[in-house]
Design a protein around this motif. Structure first.
Motif, PDB file in Angstrom:
ATOM      1  N   ASP A 146      52.248  69.000 177.733  1.00  0.00           N
ATOM      2  CA  ASP A 146      53.106  68.247 176.820  1.00  0.00           C
ATOM      3  C   ASP A 146      53.389  69.043 175.548  1.00  0.00           C
ATOM      4  O   ASP A 146      54.511  69.020 175.021  1.00  0.00           O
ATOM      5  N   ILE A 147      52.377  69.747 175.053  1.00  0.00           N
ATOM      6  CA  ILE A 147      52.555  70.540 173.835  1.00  0.00           C
ATOM      7  C   ILE A 147      53.557  71.668 174.064  1.00  0.00           C
ATOM      8  O   ILE A 147      54.449  71.911 173.231  1.00  0.00           O
ATOM      9  N   LEU A 148      53.433  72.345 175.197  1.00  0.00           N
ATOM     10  CA  LEU A 148      54.348  73.455 175.488  1.00  0.00           C
ATOM     11  C   LEU A 148      55.768  72.969 175.727  1.00  0.00           C
ATOM     12  O   LEU A 148      56.742  73.654 175.377  1.00  0.00           O
ATOM     13  N   LYS A 149      55.928  71.771 176.296  1.00  0.00           N
ATOM     14  CA  LYS A 149      57.276  71.209 176.475  1.00  0.00           C
ATOM     15  C   LYS A 149      57.921  70.928 175.123  1.00  0.00           C
ATOM     16  O   LYS A 149      59.100  71.230 174.898  1.00  0.00           O
ATOM     17  N   ALA A 150      57.140  70.338 174.211  1.00  0.00           N
ATOM     18  CA  ALA A 150      57.657  70.061 172.868  1.00  0.00           C
ATOM     19  C   ALA A 150      58.005  71.358 172.151  1.00  0.00           C
ATOM     20  O   ALA A 150      59.034  71.456 171.460  1.00  0.00           O
ATOM     21  N   ASN A 151      57.157  72.373 172.321  1.00  0.00           N
ATOM     22  CA  ASN A 151      57.398  73.656 171.679  1.00  0.00           C
ATOM     23  C   ASN A 151      58.641  74.337 172.249  1.00  0.00           C
ATOM     24  O   ASN A 151      59.437  74.936 171.507  1.00  0.00           O
ATOM     25  N   ALA A 152      58.835  74.229 173.564  1.00  0.00           N
ATOM     26  CA  ALA A 152      60.025  74.828 174.188  1.00  0.00           C
ATOM     27  C   ALA A 152      61.297  74.198 173.627  1.00  0.00           C
ATOM     28  O   ALA A 152      62.316  74.888 173.441  1.00  0.00           O
ATOM     29  N   LEU A 153      61.248  72.905 173.344  1.00  0.00           N
ATOM     30  CA  LEU A 153      62.405  72.229 172.756  1.00  0.00           C
ATOM     31  C   LEU A 153      62.677  72.766 171.356  1.00  0.00           C
ATOM     32  O   LEU A 153      63.841  73.017 170.989  1.00  0.00           O
ATOM     33  N   ASP A 154      61.624  72.967 170.571  1.00  0.00           N
ATOM     34  CA  ASP A 154      61.794  73.541 169.232  1.00  0.00           C
ATOM     35  C   ASP A 154      62.386  74.943 169.306  1.00  0.00           C
ATOM     36  O   ASP A 154      63.301  75.293 168.552  1.00  0.00           O
ATOM     37  N   VAL A 155      61.856  75.756 170.206  1.00  0.00           N
ATOM     38  CA  VAL A 155      62.325  77.143 170.342  1.00  0.00           C
ATOM     39  C   VAL A 155      63.788  77.161 170.754  1.00  0.00           C
ATOM     40  O   VAL A 155      64.596  77.941 170.228  1.00  0.00           O
ATOM     41  N   ARG A 183      56.814  83.321 165.251  1.00  0.00           N
ATOM     42  CA  ARG A 183      55.744  82.449 164.766  1.00  0.00           C
ATOM     43  C   ARG A 183      55.831  81.056 165.387  1.00  0.00           C
ATOM     44  O   ARG A 183      54.828  80.344 165.457  1.00  0.00           O
ATOM     45  N   LEU A 184      56.998  80.678 165.810  1.00  0.00           N
ATOM     46  CA  LEU A 184      57.217  79.337 166.342  1.00  0.00           C
ATOM     47  C   LEU A 184      56.680  79.170 167.763  1.00  0.00           C
ATOM     48  O   LEU A 184      56.252  78.084 168.152  1.00  0.00           O
ATOM     49  N   VAL A 185      56.685  80.252 168.533  1.00  0.00           N
ATOM     50  CA  VAL A 185      56.378  80.151 169.964  1.00  0.00           C
ATOM     51  C   VAL A 185      54.886  79.905 170.208  1.00  0.00           C
ATOM     52  O   VAL A 185      54.026  80.583 169.648  1.00  0.00           O
ATOM     53  N   LEU A 186      54.603  78.910 171.047  1.00  0.00           N
ATOM     54  CA  LEU A 186      53.241  78.655 171.530  1.00  0.00           C
ATOM     55  C   LEU A 186      53.142  79.062 172.988  1.00  0.00           C
ATOM     56  O   LEU A 186      54.086  78.879 173.752  1.00  0.00           O
ATOM     57  N   LYS A 187      51.978  79.601 173.368  1.00  0.00           N
ATOM     58  CA  LYS A 187      51.725  79.986 174.751  1.00  0.00           C
ATOM     59  C   LYS A 187      50.353  79.466 175.161  1.00  0.00           C
ATOM     60  O   LYS A 187      49.520  79.148 174.301  1.00  0.00           O
ATOM     61  N   LEU A 215      43.790  67.455 150.544  1.00  0.00           N
ATOM     62  CA  LEU A 215      44.528  68.713 150.610  1.00  0.00           C
ATOM     63  C   LEU A 215      45.948  68.450 151.083  1.00  0.00           C
ATOM     64  O   LEU A 215      46.168  67.657 151.999  1.00  0.00           O
ATOM     65  N   LEU A 216      46.896  69.112 150.467  1.00  0.00           N
ATOM     66  CA  LEU A 216      48.288  69.103 150.927  1.00  0.00           C
ATOM     67  C   LEU A 216      48.608  70.512 151.397  1.00  0.00           C
ATOM     68  O   LEU A 216      48.612  71.453 150.600  1.00  0.00           O
ATOM     69  N   VAL A 217      48.834  70.663 152.695  1.00  0.00           N
ATOM     70  CA  VAL A 217      49.099  71.988 153.270  1.00  0.00           C
ATOM     71  C   VAL A 217      50.524  72.013 153.800  1.00  0.00           C
ATOM     72  O   VAL A 217      50.920  71.171 154.614  1.00  0.00           O
ATOM     73  N   ILE A 218      51.297  72.960 153.317  1.00  0.00           N
ATOM     74  CA  ILE A 218      52.707  73.103 153.686  1.00  0.00           C
ATOM     75  C   ILE A 218      52.869  74.440 154.396  1.00  0.00           C
ATOM     76  O   ILE A 218      52.512  75.491 153.842  1.00  0.00           O
ATOM     77  N   PHE A 219      53.387  74.407 155.613  1.00  0.00           N
ATOM     78  CA  PHE A 219      53.491  75.651 156.381  1.00  0.00           C
ATOM     79  C   PHE A 219      54.838  75.703 157.095  1.00  0.00           C
ATOM     80  O   PHE A 219      55.430  74.680 157.438  1.00  0.00           O
ATOM     81  N   GLU A 220      55.328  76.909 157.320  1.00  0.00           N
ATOM     82  CA  GLU A 220      56.647  77.116 157.914  1.00  0.00           C
ATOM     83  C   GLU A 220      56.512  77.640 159.344  1.00  0.00           C
ATOM     84  O   GLU A 220      55.796  78.606 159.599  1.00  0.00           O
ATOM     85  N   ALA A 221      57.209  77.000 160.254  1.00  0.00           N
ATOM     86  CA  ALA A 221      57.410  77.516 161.619  1.00  0.00           C
ATOM     87  C   ALA A 221      56.144  78.058 162.261  1.00  0.00           C
ATOM     88  O   ALA A 221      56.192  79.024 163.006  1.00  0.00           O
ATOM     89  N   ARG A 222      55.001  77.448 161.991  1.00  0.00           N
ATOM     90  CA  ARG A 222      53.734  77.903 162.560  1.00  0.00           C
ATOM     91  C   ARG A 222      52.989  76.702 163.125  1.00  0.00           C
ATOM     92  O   ARG A 222      52.011  76.236 162.532  1.00  0.00           O
ATOM     93  N   LYS A 256      52.555  69.237 156.153  1.00  0.00           N
ATOM     94  CA  LYS A 256      54.014  69.306 156.264  1.00  0.00           C
ATOM     95  C   LYS A 256      54.389  70.626 156.913  1.00  0.00           C
ATOM     96  O   LYS A 256      54.218  71.694 156.337  1.00  0.00           O
ATOM     97  N   GLY A 257      54.856  70.557 158.144  1.00  0.00           N
ATOM     98  CA  GLY A 257      55.288  71.755 158.844  1.00  0.00           C
ATOM     99  C   GLY A 257      56.780  71.985 158.673  1.00  0.00           C
ATOM    100  O   GLY A 257      57.520  71.105 158.222  1.00  0.00           O
ATOM    101  N   GLY A 258      57.221  73.167 159.053  1.00  0.00           N
ATOM    102  CA  GLY A 258      58.639  73.484 158.971  1.00  0.00           C
ATOM    103  C   GLY A 258      59.449  72.638 159.945  1.00  0.00           C
ATOM    104  O   GLY A 258      58.964  72.248 161.014  1.00  0.00           O
ATOM    105  N   LYS A 259      60.697  72.372 159.583  1.00  0.00           N
ATOM    106  CA  LYS A 259      61.552  71.534 160.437  1.00  0.00           C
ATOM    107  C   LYS A 259      61.802  72.199 161.788  1.00  0.00           C
ATOM    108  O   LYS A 259      62.107  71.526 162.770  1.00  0.00           O
ATOM    109  N   GLU A 260      61.654  73.540 161.841  1.00  0.00           N
ATOM    110  CA  GLU A 260      61.864  74.244 163.108  1.00  0.00           C
ATOM    111  C   GLU A 260      60.830  73.825 164.152  1.00  0.00           C
ATOM    112  O   GLU A 260      61.061  73.970 165.352  1.00  0.00           O
TER     113      GLU A 260
END
Length: 661
Positions: A253-262, A276-280, A326-333, A354-358
């Motif tokens: 399920d995680i990889l399917k969601a990630n493929a949609l983002d990519v 940085r966006l791609v999960l494997k 803690l407030l952690v803000i990260f981009e495309a990771r 808060k992650g990146g919108k990508e």
């Protein structure tokens, strides 16, 4: 109708985020609130706090009007005192001061003439109290509660003033509230905001959810953090193991969601961000391994750092505790999300992410897996996922409920966060890492390390961006070998000022301080190791820097001399990572000089508190106790030393001990 408050994006909002956006403010002070308790004269201490806050706000660019209302003679004395105090402060600022004779009447005319966007009425009144006895954040006439006392006349006047077509929002607050004006300007919940727009939002409209969710998330995260701290080490470790197992079980399920983002991001973001966006599967497996390593670490909370016998029978411990929220803000990771969540879970901190919108789909999938694994009673509040940019802007104003901001991303992101919050920020703005090839280096070793440091993951902040080569390698042919090895590996080589004439066919580096985050580097010549160190200090970012040399003395001099978070000898800069350092994961890499530095694991998310155990001890102006200040060794769990405990009981009769926290 009251003025519609807007955020810095120009969108209408309610509650305190809008208050923080106002830059022209009228401050009305009821003169009775600065009168001494015995009724004789004015309190210069209170007037001093008013002057201090006005001066600071004015120096920050606020336009301010002070209206003193009440007894004419007292107002004149107060005005003279405030003006005199303001003249003593640097920088000298302009604050318009006016007087009115009725302190029960709002200074709406003065505010209108001044063009204020907000009227703050300071008196002995804390705000509008609800039936439960608490101060309402927003005044809602119909919902304060049947059991509440009738509102003071000034409340009705404030509502009328805020509701008029040419009026403005009003805040009712107590003058003796600590830093009341500074906290109001920061958007904190001090006193009661009287504004029809805010009241309408608070009554249950969609705007209410957007306006209040930021604070509510932070408050719930703090409460959940305290529940987490009360759990045993084994319970927190078990939760981490459940998270690791759940990630592997939900891999598909995680990889399917990630493929949609990519798919959605391809062509819209840079190649480095896309990497940085791609999960494997291998990455998810590594995440699970890191989380299990965190679970296996020794208990971080309540760790005894120092034990002191202050006096006989009076024992003082310094122990570790969580930072808080803690407030952690990260981009495309998206892989950062489970790493950070696991570190927060082990260290007992509440977390807002808060992650990146990508990575929207990936983050949502990962967050659900983690929260479900922790459990419904704790997970949703302990680890909250922030979904909108507007909420981030709101959270950055909440320095009373958020303790630390950790940005992970571009220089632009980190710089924006630092400019727009009063909350402490932990992180790094640049990853300009250097590798210095010393004259005593083995060239084959240097090239092997260099290629790994640049090509293993070019988008990472610990990838090498600049290669410094000792000048002796030009005559020995080593410079050309380094250049060709990089180019053969697909790396685009740029040259700095020292090589413009020697290698004129290569492109010039964009600047002496440039982070490529791609298959590209800058090549420079230096005259000595000392020159390399100076170059690193001048153009680096204090992240990770490396020397390649077979000269041990020179290597040690480099390691001592380079003032960076991570300094390496004969090792790739890619080792600058929480997982590779054995921390299990990292919440980020810090180049700050206060608190944590380098890869930040569980220890970097802790602070300390002092615990004092006595037996009826008193100070009595330091005559009631004989200080020993003796450093002890003791049991971290019990927090006591048997010998001292027994001596204390013998002296004080074995009575009950108390803990002061």
């Amino acid at each position: 109708m009251g003025c519609i408050l807007v955020d810095r994006f120009g969108k209408p909002i309610a509650f305190r985020e809008g208050v923080a956006a106002v830059r022209k403010i009228t401050v009305q002070v009821a003169i009775s609130s600065v009168t001494k308790q015995d009724g004789n004269g004015l309190s210069l201490a209170l007037l001093g706090t008013v002057a201090d806050q006005l001066q600071l706000l004015a120096s920050l660019g606020y336009e301010l009007q002070l209206v003193l209302s009440g007894d004419k003679a007292a107002c004149e004395k107060a005005a003279h005192a405030v003006l005199s105090l303001l003249k003593l402060k640097e920088p000298v600022v302009d604050v318009l001061i006016e007087q009115t004779q009725d302190e029960a009447v709002l200074a709406t005319r003065a505010a209108k003439a001044f063009g204020s966007g907000l009227l703050v009425y300071l008196s002995e009144l804390r705000g509008v109290e609800t039936a439960e006895g608490r101060v309402a954040r927003v005044y809602q006439p119909a919902t304060i509660g049947a059991g509440a006392a009738p509102p003071a006349p000034i409340v009705s006047a404030a509502w009328a003033a805020a509701s008029s077509t040419d009026g403005c929002p009003v805040v009712l607050a107590a003058l003796n509230e600590s830093d009341v004006l500074l906290r109001l300007a920061a958007g904190q919940d001090v006193g009661t905001l009287v504004d029809p727009v805010a009241a309408e939002a608070a009554s249950g409209s969609k705007a209410a959810a957007a306006a209040s969710s930021a604070r509510d998330m932070a408050v719930r995260a703090r409460a959940a953090s305290r529940k987490l701290q009360a759990m045993s080490s084994q319970e927190r470790s078990a939760a981490l193991l459940r998270v690791a197992d759940a990630l592997l079980a939900a891999q598909e399920d995680i990889l399917k969601a990630n493929a949609l983002d990519v798919s959605e991001a391809t062509g819209r973001i840079t190649d480095s961000l896309l990497q940085r966006l791609v999960l494997k599967p291998a990455k998810i497996a590594q995440l699970a391994e890191g989380i299990r390593a965190i679970a296996a670490q020794e208990e971080p909370l309540g760790k005894l750092l120092r034990k002191v016998e202050v006096a006989e029978g009076l024992l003082l411990d310094k122990v570790t505790v969580p930072i808080g929220v803690l407030l952690v803000i990260f981009e495309a990771r998206p892989d950062a999300l489970p790493q950070i969540a696991s570190l927060a879970l082990r260290s007992g901190n509440g977390l807002l992410l808060k992650g990146g919108k990508e990575a929207t789909h990936s983050n949502a999938a990962l967050h659900k897996v983690i929260v479900d694994a922790i459990g419904p009673d704790l997970g949703p509040d302990l680890i909250a996922l922030v979904t909108s940019r507007e909420e981030i802007e709101s959270l950055l104003a909440l320095d009373d409920v958020v303790d630390l901001v950790i940005p992970r991303g571009s220089n632009a992101l980190v710089s924006h966060i630092k400019r727009n919050t009063r909350i402490p920020v932990l992180g790094h703005a640049d990853g300009i890492c250097h590798l210095y090839v010393d004259e005593a280096a083995d060239l084959d070793t240097a090239i092997r390390i260099l290629l790994d440091a640049k090509t293993d993951y070019p988008a990472a902040c610990n990838a090498v961006e600049k290669v410094l080569v000792h000048k002796s390698w030009t005559d020995k042919g080593g410079l050309k070998v380094v250049q060709e090895a990089l180019q053969k590996a697909g790396v685009k080589v740029h040259v700095g000022d020292s090589l413009k004439k020697i290698l004129p066919d290569l492109p010039i580096a964009p600047s002496a301080r440039h982070e490529y985050s791609a298959l590209a580097v800058t090549l420079e010549l230096v005259d000595s190791m000392e020159a390399a160190i100076d170059h690193i200090h001048k153009y680096g970012s204090a992240h990770t820097d490396c020397i390649v040399t077979n000269d041990g003395a020179r290597a040690e001099a480099f390691l001592r001399g380079v003032d960076s978070a991570c300094v390496f000898h004969n090792a790739s800069t890619r080792f600058a990572d929480g997982f590779r350092f054995g921390l299990g994961a990292e919440v980020g890499i810090s180049t700050s000089r206060i608190h944590a530095r380098g890869p930040v694991g569980v220890e970097g998310l802790l602070t300390t508190k002092w615990v004092l155990r006595g037996d009826g001890h008193i100070v009595a102006k330091d005559t009631g106790v004989q200080f020993t200040h003796r450093t002890l060794t003791g049991d971290a769990d019990s927090g006591t030393s048997t010998e001292v405990q027994q001596r204390g009981r013998q002296k004080h009769g074995g009575g009950p001990r108390c803990a002061i926290m």
